[in-house]
Design a protein around this motif. Structure first.
Motif, PDB file in Angstrom:
ATOM      1  N   GLU A  20       2.933 -99.925  18.642  1.00  0.00           N
ATOM      2  CA  GLU A  20       2.339 -98.842  19.424  1.00  0.00           C
ATOM      3  C   GLU A  20       1.125 -98.250  18.703  1.00  0.00           C
ATOM      4  O   GLU A  20       0.135 -97.901  19.341  1.00  0.00           O
ATOM      5  CB  GLU A  20       3.368 -97.756  19.717  1.00  0.00           C
ATOM      6  N   ARG A  44       1.257 -85.303  24.069  1.00  0.00           N
ATOM      7  CA  ARG A  44       1.806 -85.172  25.424  1.00  0.00           C
ATOM      8  C   ARG A  44       1.067 -86.053  26.422  1.00  0.00           C
ATOM      9  O   ARG A  44       1.643 -86.519  27.390  1.00  0.00           O
ATOM     10  CB  ARG A  44       1.723 -83.721  25.896  1.00  0.00           C
ATOM     11  N   GLU A  48       3.971 -92.611  28.455  1.00  0.00           N
ATOM     12  CA  GLU A  48       5.343 -92.843  27.996  1.00  0.00           C
ATOM     13  C   GLU A  48       5.670 -94.330  27.929  1.00  0.00           C
ATOM     14  O   GLU A  48       6.330 -94.782  26.994  1.00  0.00           O
ATOM     15  CB  GLU A  48       6.330 -92.133  28.932  1.00  0.00           C
ATOM     16  N   GLU A  49       5.190 -95.102  28.895  1.00  0.00           N
ATOM     17  CA  GLU A  49       5.524 -96.526  28.949  1.00  0.00           C
ATOM     18  C   GLU A  49       4.885 -97.333  27.806  1.00  0.00           C
ATOM     19  O   GLU A  49       5.385 -98.381  27.439  1.00  0.00           O
ATOM     20  CB  GLU A  49       5.148 -97.144  30.301  1.00  0.00           C
ATOM     21  N   LYS A  50       3.807 -96.841  27.227  1.00  0.00           N
ATOM     22  CA  LYS A  50       3.137 -97.558  26.140  1.00  0.00           C
ATOM     23  C   LYS A  50       3.404 -96.940  24.771  1.00  0.00           C
ATOM     24  O   LYS A  50       3.278 -97.618  23.758  1.00  0.00           O
ATOM     25  CB  LYS A  50       1.614 -97.563  26.359  1.00  0.00           C
ATOM     26  N   CYS A  51       3.747 -95.676  24.725  1.00  0.00           N
ATOM     27  CA  CYS A  51       3.806 -94.958  23.443  1.00  0.00           C
ATOM     28  C   CYS A  51       5.072 -94.146  23.266  1.00  0.00           C
ATOM     29  O   CYS A  51       5.061 -93.099  22.620  1.00  0.00           O
ATOM     30  CB  CYS A  51       2.590 -94.034  23.334  1.00  0.00           C
ATOM     31  N   SER A  52       6.175 -94.612  23.782  1.00  0.00           N
ATOM     32  CA  SER A  52       7.402 -93.811  23.715  1.00  0.00           C
ATOM     33  C   SER A  52       7.861 -93.550  22.277  1.00  0.00           C
ATOM     34  O   SER A  52       8.294 -92.447  21.954  1.00  0.00           O
ATOM     35  CB  SER A  52       8.516 -94.465  24.521  1.00  0.00           C
ATOM     36  N   ALA A  53       7.748 -94.544  21.403  1.00  0.00           N
ATOM     37  CA  ALA A  53       8.183 -94.347  20.014  1.00  0.00           C
ATOM     38  C   ALA A  53       7.257 -93.381  19.273  1.00  0.00           C
ATOM     39  O   ALA A  53       7.721 -92.528  18.513  1.00  0.00           O
ATOM     40  CB  ALA A  53       8.241 -95.688  19.280  1.00  0.00           C
ATOM     41  N   LYS A  55       5.482 -90.986  20.663  1.00  0.00           N
ATOM     42  CA  LYS A  55       5.728 -89.648  21.198  1.00  0.00           C
ATOM     43  C   LYS A  55       6.999 -89.048  20.606  1.00  0.00           C
ATOM     44  O   LYS A  55       7.028 -87.874  20.249  1.00  0.00           O
ATOM     45  CB  LYS A  55       5.813 -89.698  22.731  1.00  0.00           C
ATOM     46  N   GLU A  56       8.038 -89.856  20.478  1.00  0.00           N
ATOM     47  CA  GLU A  56       9.295 -89.370  19.901  1.00  0.00           C
ATOM     48  C   GLU A  56       9.100 -89.003  18.431  1.00  0.00           C
ATOM     49  O   GLU A  56       9.613 -87.983  17.959  1.00  0.00           O
ATOM     50  CB  GLU A  56      10.402 -90.415  20.052  1.00  0.00           C
ATOM     51  N   ARG A  59       7.347 -85.710  18.363  1.00  0.00           N
ATOM     52  CA  ARG A  59       8.276 -84.632  18.733  1.00  0.00           C
ATOM     53  C   ARG A  59       9.125 -84.222  17.537  1.00  0.00           C
ATOM     54  O   ARG A  59       9.307 -83.032  17.277  1.00  0.00           O
ATOM     55  CB  ARG A  59       9.195 -85.084  19.878  1.00  0.00           C
TER      56      ARG A  59
END
Length: 64
Positions: A20, A44, A48-53, A55-56, A59
């Motif tokens: 990612e 934000r 989400e579909e490309k960068c979920s890890a 973003k988590e 967070r």
């Protein structure tokens, strides 16, 4: 890594984030949108579909 994702050395990033991070570093549109003064808004806005890890990861770091 949170504030320097476009220059961060992918080789030392956690394995779960490397793909990612590479995609993000190659995305000129996201580079143009990046504002180091508002990292929360930037993370934000990541898809989400490309960068979920990523973003988590962001967070978790911002909640500390």
């Amino acid at each position: 890594m949170l504030s320097s994702q476009f220059s961060f050395d992918v080789d030392i990033a956690p394995a779960t984030l490397q793909f990612e991070l590479i995609d993000l570093q190659c995305d000129d549109a996201m580079k143009g949108f990046f504002d180091p003064t508002d990292l929360i808004k930037f993370y934000r806005s990541l898809p989400e579909e490309k960068c979920s890890a990523l973003k988590e990861h962001a967070r978790r770091l911002t909640c500390m």
